[in-house]
Design a protein around this motif. Sequence first.
Motif: not given
Length: 218
Positions: A73-78
């Motif tokens: 989820r965090e990598m997707g935002k970045l």
Amino acid sequence: MAYRQTDKVAARLADTRRSILDAARGLVAEGGFAAVQMSEVAKKAGVATGTLYRYFSSKEALCRHVFREVSAREMGKLAEIASGDEAASERLVKVLETFAGRAVQGRRLAYALLAEPLDVNLAEERSFFRRTHAEIFAGILEDGIENGELPKTDVRIAAACIAGAIPTALIGPLAPESHELDSNPDRVVAEIVKFCLAGAGIAAPQTQQKTTERRKTA
């Protein structure tokens, strides 16, 4: 006749699995992966402990799923920010501020992901997590170098340095016993951003958006 799972049953099973993962994630956010005990997860998810083991064979398997899901989820935002239309330097600032800013905002969960001692399986997930971050930074740097906006550099090394610098810088402030973030968390984020930009050969912008504003749009 072979048993065929109905849509209703499949939905119920998916809901139960979601409840289990949410319960485990909540425990990690409260006390790290060490706080994930199967009996407590079952209690929070509203299922029997035996039922829990039908979905996840062990605590390690459950923690690995939680780590992978939160990290993705965090990598997707970045990655979404990195693929934007802005200049490379602007995208780099946004990614740095979002990465560090969201870690500061969810400090206990971030500490678990970035720094908590882990078993071998979770350590492998963390390594993948950091390599993917480096790839995101490398893409931005490559774009900037290609269009002449950024100075030429060894992109892979620079990206790996940036991806490694952020969690290293955050370990101390995020630690459960630390009070560094209590008074001025934005200062910590700003210093990390400034350092990483300097490593990429970019001067920090004179006026940066407040980290709180960046987190709201992330």
